[in-house]
Write a protein that holds these residues in place. Structure first.
Motif, mmCIF file in Angstrom:
data_model
loop_
_atom_site.group_PDB
_atom_site.id
_atom_site.type_symbol
_atom_site.label_atom_id
_atom_site.label_comp_id
_atom_site.label_asym_id
_atom_site.label_seq_id
_atom_site.Cartn_x
_atom_site.Cartn_y
_atom_site.Cartn_z
ATOM 1 N N THR A 141 0.844 -1.203 0.000
ATOM 2 C CA THR A 141 0.000 0.000 0.000
ATOM 3 C C THR A 141 0.874 1.246 0.000
ATOM 4 O O THR A 141 0.638 2.195 -0.769
ATOM 5 N N VAL A 176 1.431 2.037 7.094
ATOM 6 C CA VAL A 176 1.535 2.572 5.732
ATOM 7 C C VAL A 176 2.326 3.885 5.718
ATOM 8 O O VAL A 176 3.292 4.043 4.979
ATOM 9 N N ASP A 195 1.483 12.663 13.962
ATOM 10 C CA ASP A 195 0.780 11.477 14.471
ATOM 11 C C ASP A 195 0.341 11.783 15.898
ATOM 12 O O ASP A 195 0.990 12.569 16.598
ATOM 13 N N ARG A 200 6.026 7.500 17.562
ATOM 14 C CA ARG A 200 6.195 7.229 16.130
ATOM 15 C C ARG A 200 6.864 8.394 15.408
ATOM 16 O O ARG A 200 7.739 8.190 14.574
ATOM 17 N N ALA A 230 -3.930 8.342 8.210
ATOM 18 C CA ALA A 230 -4.437 7.940 9.535
ATOM 19 C C ALA A 230 -5.871 7.442 9.353
ATOM 20 O O ALA A 230 -6.100 6.412 8.735
#
Ligand code: NAD
Length: 355
Positions: A141, A176, A195, A200, A230
Motif C-alpha cells: 500500500t 503505511v 501522528d 512514532r 491515519a
C-alpha cells in the motif's frame, strides 16, 4: 440491493457455533468479488447489512479502478473478535464462503488476522492473505501511495525523477505512513510527519531527520502534497478552506467526510487523488496470489506501480471532462465494467490479471 445494484447477499448462520455472517457480492462482471471479512460487533443486524452493502460496492470501484479483473465483494462476521473468535466459528464461516463456489474471495480486514485466514484455508480455497501468500499488505500500500504521489506531482508539471525541493506532509505514520516516509526521504523529498502517537514521529525524526507538526495543525502546513494516512473523514468543510497544499494523496480510506467535499477541494484549487485509487496497493498485491504460479514479490511490486498510470488516467478524465477527480475515478471504473458487460467473453477469466 436494487438501489445500489448488488447481485447477491447471503445471510449465514451455523447452529453449532452460533456463527452469523453476511456476505455481499456487489458486481462480479469483471471477475469474482474480492474483499475482506470484517469481524465486529454491530448494534443491529440492519447496521451490519448496511455496512456490508456499502463496503462491497466500494470494492467494485476499487478493484475496477485498479485495473484488476475482479469484482466487488465483502463480508461481515457478526460478533466480538476478542471473545467470539474460535476455530470452530471461523471454520463454519469458511464453509459458508466455500458454498459460494469461488464467486466470493475473502481476505483479512478490520477484526480479522492472517491466522484467521489460515483457519479458513483449512475448509475453503477461496481465501487470500493466508500464511505463505502475499503477507502484510501495508508495504505494498505504501509503495502504491508513493507512486501516486509521484504521478500527481508529474501531473502538476514537476520533474519526479528526484523529489528534491518537493515537500510532503504525512499525517499518520503507522504501518503505511511510516513506510511511505522512508520512500519519500529516499527519493529526496522534504518530509514533515504528524501522528497522535509521539513515539512514532520521534522515531522517524531520529531515523530520517524529518520535521514534526502536531495533528491539529498538519493540514495547514504549506506543502506540495498532504498525505492523509491515519483515519478517514479528515477532509471536510472545516479543514478544506485551511489547506495550504497543492494536492492531497494519501492511504486513508474515505478521506472525504461527504460527497460535496470533492467539489470543495476542486473549488479551492487542491488536486485530490481519490483514496480508493491511491490505496489499492494492498488489494493489487493480494490479487497477485491468484495468478498462475502463485505470488511473486517482484512481480507484485511492479503490479502495484501501475497505480501511477491508473491515477494519471483519472486525473486526465477529470480535467478533460470537467468533473471532480472522485467522479472521474468512479467513471473510469464504471466504463471498465460496462465494456466488460458488452463483451461477456472478454478475458476477465484470469482473476488478478491487471488490464
Ligand atoms: P495504522 O493503525 O498502522 O496507522 C495509523 C496511524 O495513524 C497510527 O500511527 C495512529 O497513531 C495515527 N493516527 C490516528 N489518529 C490520528 C490523528 N487524528 N492524527 C494523526 N495521526 C493519527 O494503520 P495503517 O495500516 O497504516 O493504515 C492507515 C490508513 O490507510 C487507514 O485509514 C487504513 O484504512 C488505510 N489503508 C491501509 C491499508 C493497508 O494495507 N494497511 C490499505 C488500504 C487502506
Amino acid at each position: 440491493m436494487v438501489e445500489h445494484g448488488h447481485e447477491t447477499v447471503v445471510l449465514c448462520h451455523d447452529r453449532a457455533t452460533g456463527m452469523q455472517a453476511i456476505i455481499a457480492l456487489h458486481d462480479t462482471t469483471l471477475g469474482p468479488g474480492l474483499g475482506g471479512t470484517r469481524f465486529r460487533r454491530y448494534a443491529t443486524e440492519d447496521e451490519a447489512l448496511v455496512d456490508v452493502l456499502r463496503l462491497s460496492r466500494g470494492m467494485t470501484y476499487k478493484n475496477a479502478a485498479a485495473g484488476l479483473d475482479l469484482g466487488g465483494g465483502k463480508a461481515v462476521l457478526l460478533g466480538d473478535p476478542r471473545t467470539d473468535r474460535t476455530p470452530e466459528l471461523l471454520e463454519a464461516y469458511g464453509r459458508a464462503v466455500d458454498r459460494l463456489g469461488g464467486s466470493y474471495l475473502t481476505a483479512e480486514d478490520v477484526g480479522t488476522t492472517q491466522a484467521d485466514m489460515d483457519v479458513l484455508k483449512r475448509v475453503t480455497p477461496y481465501v487470500t492473505g493466508a500464511s505463505g501468500g502475499s503477507g502484510d499488505p501495508s508495504p505494498a500500500t505504501a509503495w502504491g501511495v508513493f507512486h501516486a504521489v509521484r504521478a500527481t506531482l508529474a501531473f502538476l508539471g514537476h520533474d519526479v525523477e528526484r523529489l528534491e525541493g518537493r515537500h510532503v506532509v504525512v499525517v499518520g505514520v503507522g504501518k503505511v505512513g511510516g513506510a511511505l516516509v522512508a520512500h519519500l526521504v529516499e527519493a529526496g523529498a522534504q518530509v514533515t510527519v504528524s501522528d497522535v502517537d509521539p513515539v512514532r514521529v520521534t522515531d522517524l525524526a531520529v531515523r530520517f531527520g524529518v520535521g514534526i507538526v502536531g495533528p491539529d495543525l498538519a493540514h495547514r502546513v504549506p506543502c506540495d502534497v498532504l498525505s492523509p494516512c491515519a483515519l478517514g473523514a479528515g477532509l471536510h468543510a472545516g479543514t478544506i478552506p485551511e489547506l495550504a497544499c497543492r494536492a492531497v494523496v494519501g492511504a486513508a480510506n474515505n478521506q472525504l467526510a461527504e460527497p460535496e467535499d470533492a467539489l470543495r477541494l476542486a473549488g479551492g484549487g487542491v488536486l485530490y487523488a481519490p483514496d480508493f485509487v491511491v490505496n489499492a496497493g494492498g488489494v493489487i498485491n493480494i490479487a497477485e496470489e491468484l495468478r498462475p504460479g502463485g505470488y511473486d514479490p517482484a512481480r507484485a511490486r511492479m503490479a502495484v506501480e501501475r497505480i501511477a498510470g491508473n491515477l494519471t488516467r483519472v486525473l486526465e478524465v477529470a480535467r478533460d471532462e470537467g468533473i471532480t477527480t472522485e467522479a472521474a475515478a468512479e467513471r473510469v471504473a464504471e466504463r471498465r465494467i460496462q465494456a466488460a458487460r458488452r463483451q461477456p467473453t472478454s478475458p476477465a477469466a484470469a482473476p488478478g490479471a491487471a488490464g
